[in-house]
Enzyme design. Structure first.
Site, PDB file in Angstrom:
ATOM      1  N   ARG A   1     -89.035  23.669 -36.371  1.00  0.00           N
ATOM      2  CA  ARG A   1     -89.474  25.024 -36.726  1.00  0.00           C
ATOM      3  C   ARG A   1     -90.668  25.433 -35.873  1.00  0.00           C
ATOM      4  NH1 ARG A   1     -87.852  29.711 -37.834  1.00  0.00           N
ATOM      5  NH2 ARG A   1     -86.278  28.666 -39.114  1.00  0.00           N
TER       6      ARG A   1
ATOM      7  N   ARG B   1     -90.528  12.702 -32.906  1.00  0.00           N
ATOM      8  CA  ARG B   1     -91.838  12.170 -33.284  1.00  0.00           C
ATOM      9  C   ARG B   1     -91.736  10.665 -33.443  1.00  0.00           C
ATOM     10  NH1 ARG B   1     -93.741  14.794 -38.635  1.00  0.00           N
ATOM     11  NH2 ARG B   1     -95.603  13.581 -38.135  1.00  0.00           N
TER      12      ARG B   1
ATOM     13  N   ARG C   1     -97.501  19.074 -44.447  1.00  0.00           N
ATOM     14  CA  ARG C   1     -97.948  18.469 -45.705  1.00  0.00           C
ATOM     15  C   ARG C   1     -98.409  17.035 -45.485  1.00  0.00           C
ATOM     16  NH1 ARG C   1     -92.781  20.686 -49.111  1.00  0.00           N
ATOM     17  NH2 ARG C   1     -93.744  22.538 -50.061  1.00  0.00           N
ATOM     18  N   ALA C   2     -99.353  16.617 -46.308  1.00  0.00           N
ATOM     19  CA  ALA C   2     -99.860  15.246 -46.221  1.00  0.00           C
ATOM     20  C   ALA C   2     -98.785  14.257 -46.645  1.00  0.00           C
ATOM     21  CB  ALA C   2    -101.091  15.102 -47.111  1.00  0.00           C
TER      22      ALA C   2
ATOM     23  N   LYS D   1     -87.416  16.938 -39.320  1.00  0.00           N
ATOM     24  CA  LYS D   1     -88.840  16.640 -39.506  1.00  0.00           C
ATOM     25  C   LYS D   1     -89.506  16.194 -38.202  1.00  0.00           C
ATOM     26  CE  LYS D   1     -90.297  17.548 -42.586  1.00  0.00           C
ATOM     27  NZ  LYS D   1     -90.626  18.971 -42.938  1.00  0.00           N
TER      28      LYS D   1
END
EC number: 2.8.2.-
Length: 315
Positions: free
Chosen positions: A76, A155, A280-281, A72
């Protein structure tokens, strides 16, 4: 005396013994078929491997670059953007060769069979985000290729935790299965639940220490995942330089899609965006809980910054 002199001359001109395994240095191209053949011989129990060569001159080969994570973090997106370069051949799916035992037992021939066909001048890239946090993987990658160039995209750790939860939540929703709220995972007995796997995956310095046991820091390029989302081109430029690719990707290859809320790609007039599952949120989290999460990562982040000699704009 003459015999002694003749023997000395023969000793001087005698060719040196070449080691059976080719020496690999940081500047050597590991994509040659000869290196691949030697690696297979050294790691295969049976030397009955075969090279899958296409009639057009392309072949399947071991990757020279692996995107090792993080989950995450934007792996990608990074792979899709990097694939804009004509000298990149990317494996479409996550292979999980080094972290899944049933795959690893299949050997390098199986691994090669999962790779795309590529030409000699191309770099083959594989990405499996779980590699970064899997303890056994660094040594296994090292044993295959000590000169491997690794890409790691990170991140803000707190944001990554929320993205981690969001992915699993939607996976359950698609199967019409109930799934607990994120608060039920993050809080245990009134305190932050440090047993939650998503939190552990965001402790970057712990996992990075493991990789640095086997690879020097200059073999691991860290992509700023937060910057890649906001302004992808400068980050991809850095990746091109790290992989010693000619500058082929341009700012015109990216355009902001207002409907989706993130950048999409433009390649030879063809436009494409990431799958709808991306971007996505995140779930709504109470401010006090988010602050608690950010406070927890403060010290681990400082350790990571010191470890890699670089800072990131994380909370």
């Amino acid at each position: 005396m003459a015999a002694f002199l003749l023997g000395a001359v023969l000793l001087i001109v005698q060719p040196q013994i070449v080691p059976s395994r080719p020496a690999i240095n940081s500047n050597a191209e590991t994509s040659s078929q000869s290196v691949q053949r030697e690696l297979l011989k050294k790691t295969s129990q049976k030397n009955d491997f075969k090279e899958n060569i296409h009639s057009n001159g392309s072949c399947q080969q071991l990757p020279q670059t692996i995107i090792i994570g993080v989950r995450k973090g934007g792996t990608r997106a990074l792979l899709e953007m990097l694939s804009l370069h004509p000298d990149i051949a990317a494996a479409e799916s996550e292979v999980h060769f080094f972290d899944w035992e049933d795959h690893y037992r299949n050997g390098l021939q199986w691994y090669i069979n999962q790779m795309p066909f590529s030409y000699p001048h191309q770099i083959t890239v594989e990405k499996t985000p779980a590699y970064f946090t899997s303890p056994k993987v660094p040594e296994r990658v090292y044993n295959m290729n000590q000169s491997m160039r690794l890409l790691l995209i990170l991140r803000d750790p707190s944001e990554r935790v929320l993205s981690d939860y969001t992915q699993v939540f939607y996976n359950h929703m698609q199967k019409h299965k109930p799934y607990p709220s994120i608060e039920q995972f993050l809080i245990k007995n009134g305190e932050l639940n440090l047993d939650y796997k998503a939190i552990n995956r965001s402790l970057y310095y712990i996992h990075m220490q493991n990789w640095l046991k086997y690879f020097p820091l200059d073999h691991i390029h860290i992509v700023d995942g937060d910057k890649l989302i906001k302004d992808p081109f400068p980050e991809i430029e850095k990746v091109e330089r790290f992989l010693k690719l000619s500058p082929q990707i341009n700012a015109s290859n990216f355009y902001f899609n207002k409907t989706k809320g993130f950048y999409c790609l433009r390649d030879s007039g063809r436009e494409r965006c990431l799958h709808e599952s991306k971007g996505r949120a995140h779930p709504q989290v109470d401010a006090w809980l988010l602050e608690k999460l950010q406070e927890y990562f403060h010290e681990p982040n400082k350790k990571f910054f010191k470890l890699v000699g670089r800072t990131f704009n994380w909370h």
